[in-house]
Design a protein around this motif. Sequence first.
Motif, short mmCIF file in Angstrom:
data_model
loop_
_atom_site.label_atom_id
_atom_site.label_comp_id
_atom_site.label_asym_id
_atom_site.label_seq_id
_atom_site.Cartn_x
_atom_site.Cartn_y
_atom_site.Cartn_z
N GLU A 248 1.57 6.44 -6.88
CA GLU A 248 0.47 7.32 -7.27
C GLU A 248 0.86 8.78 -7.10
O GLU A 248 0.64 9.61 -7.98
CB GLU A 248 -0.77 7.01 -6.41
N GLU A 249 1.49 9.10 -5.98
CA GLU A 249 1.90 10.48 -5.72
C GLU A 249 2.96 10.93 -6.73
O GLU A 249 2.91 12.05 -7.24
CB GLU A 249 2.44 10.61 -4.29
N ARG B 6 2.31 1.63 -3.46
CA ARG B 6 1.25 2.08 -4.36
C ARG B 6 0.98 3.56 -4.16
O ARG B 6 0.87 4.33 -5.10
CB ARG B 6 -0.04 1.27 -4.14
N ARG B 7 0.93 3.99 -2.89
CA ARG B 7 0.68 5.39 -2.58
C ARG B 7 1.83 6.27 -3.10
O ARG B 7 1.59 7.32 -3.69
CB ARG B 7 0.52 5.56 -1.06
N ARG B 8 3.07 5.82 -2.89
CA ARG B 8 4.22 6.59 -3.37
C ARG B 8 4.20 6.68 -4.90
O ARG B 8 4.48 7.74 -5.47
CB ARG B 8 5.53 5.95 -2.91
N LYS C 262 -3.32 3.95 -8.25
CA LYS C 262 -4.23 4.05 -7.10
C LYS C 262 -5.14 2.83 -7.04
O LYS C 262 -5.42 2.32 -5.97
CB LYS C 262 -5.07 5.32 -7.21
N GLU D 207 0.84 -1.20 0.00
CA GLU D 207 0.00 0.00 0.00
C GLU D 207 0.87 1.25 0.00
O GLU D 207 0.58 2.22 -0.71
CB GLU D 207 -0.94 -0.01 1.21
N GLU D 208 1.94 1.24 0.77
CA GLU D 208 2.85 2.38 0.81
C GLU D 208 3.51 2.58 -0.56
O GLU D 208 3.62 3.70 -1.05
CB GLU D 208 3.90 2.20 1.90
#
Length: 182
Positions: free
Chosen positions: A66-67, A62-64, A119, A59-60
Motif C-alpha cells: 500500500e505504501e 500489505r502495508r508495504r 489496503k 499485514e506487513e
Amino acid sequence: REAASSAEEAARAMSEAERRLAQGDLEEGREAQEEALRSLEKAKAALEAEARRLRAAAEEARRRMEEEQRRLAEEALRLRQLVEALEPREDPAKEGAREAKAALERAEASMQQAASSAKAGDRSRTSSAQQAAEQALSEAEQGLEKAAGEPGNSEEQRRRLKELREEQEEIRRRLKELEELL
C-alpha cells in the motif's frame, strides 16, 4: 514443524493408550490419553502461533505494498507536473505532451486504486490496477516520444524528457516488484 511434531506425539500417545486399554491396563491407558491431549494442546498452540506470525507477515506485506503504491502515485503526479512544464511549439509535440499528461493522470489514478485495493487486501483488484498503471505509463512514454521529436528542443527540454523516461522505468520496475509480492 513444532505443530507436526506435537501431532505425531499425540498420535503415538493415542496408539499407546489404545494398546494399554486393550490389555486392560486402565491407569496406563488413561495416562497415555492425557499425554495425547497435552501433545494436541501443544500442536494447537504451535498452529495458533504460526497463524499469528503469518497474519502479521501478510499485514506487513500489505502495508508495504500500500505504501509503495502510494509512493508510486506521488511519483506519477510529479512526472505529470514535469510533463506540464514542457513547452513544445509544434502541434505534434504539443499533442504528444497532452497525451503524456493524460496517460500519467490515468497512471496516477490507477496507482491510487491499487493502493486502496492493497489496503483492503483485494489482490485481484490491486493486480488489475497495477496493469492499468503499466499500460498508462506505456502510453505516456509514447506521448513523450512525440513531444521529444520536436526539432529545436532545448537541451533542458531533452534532459527533462530523458529524466521522465528514466523515472517511468523506475516506476515500472517497482510495479513489477509489487506484482511479485502478490
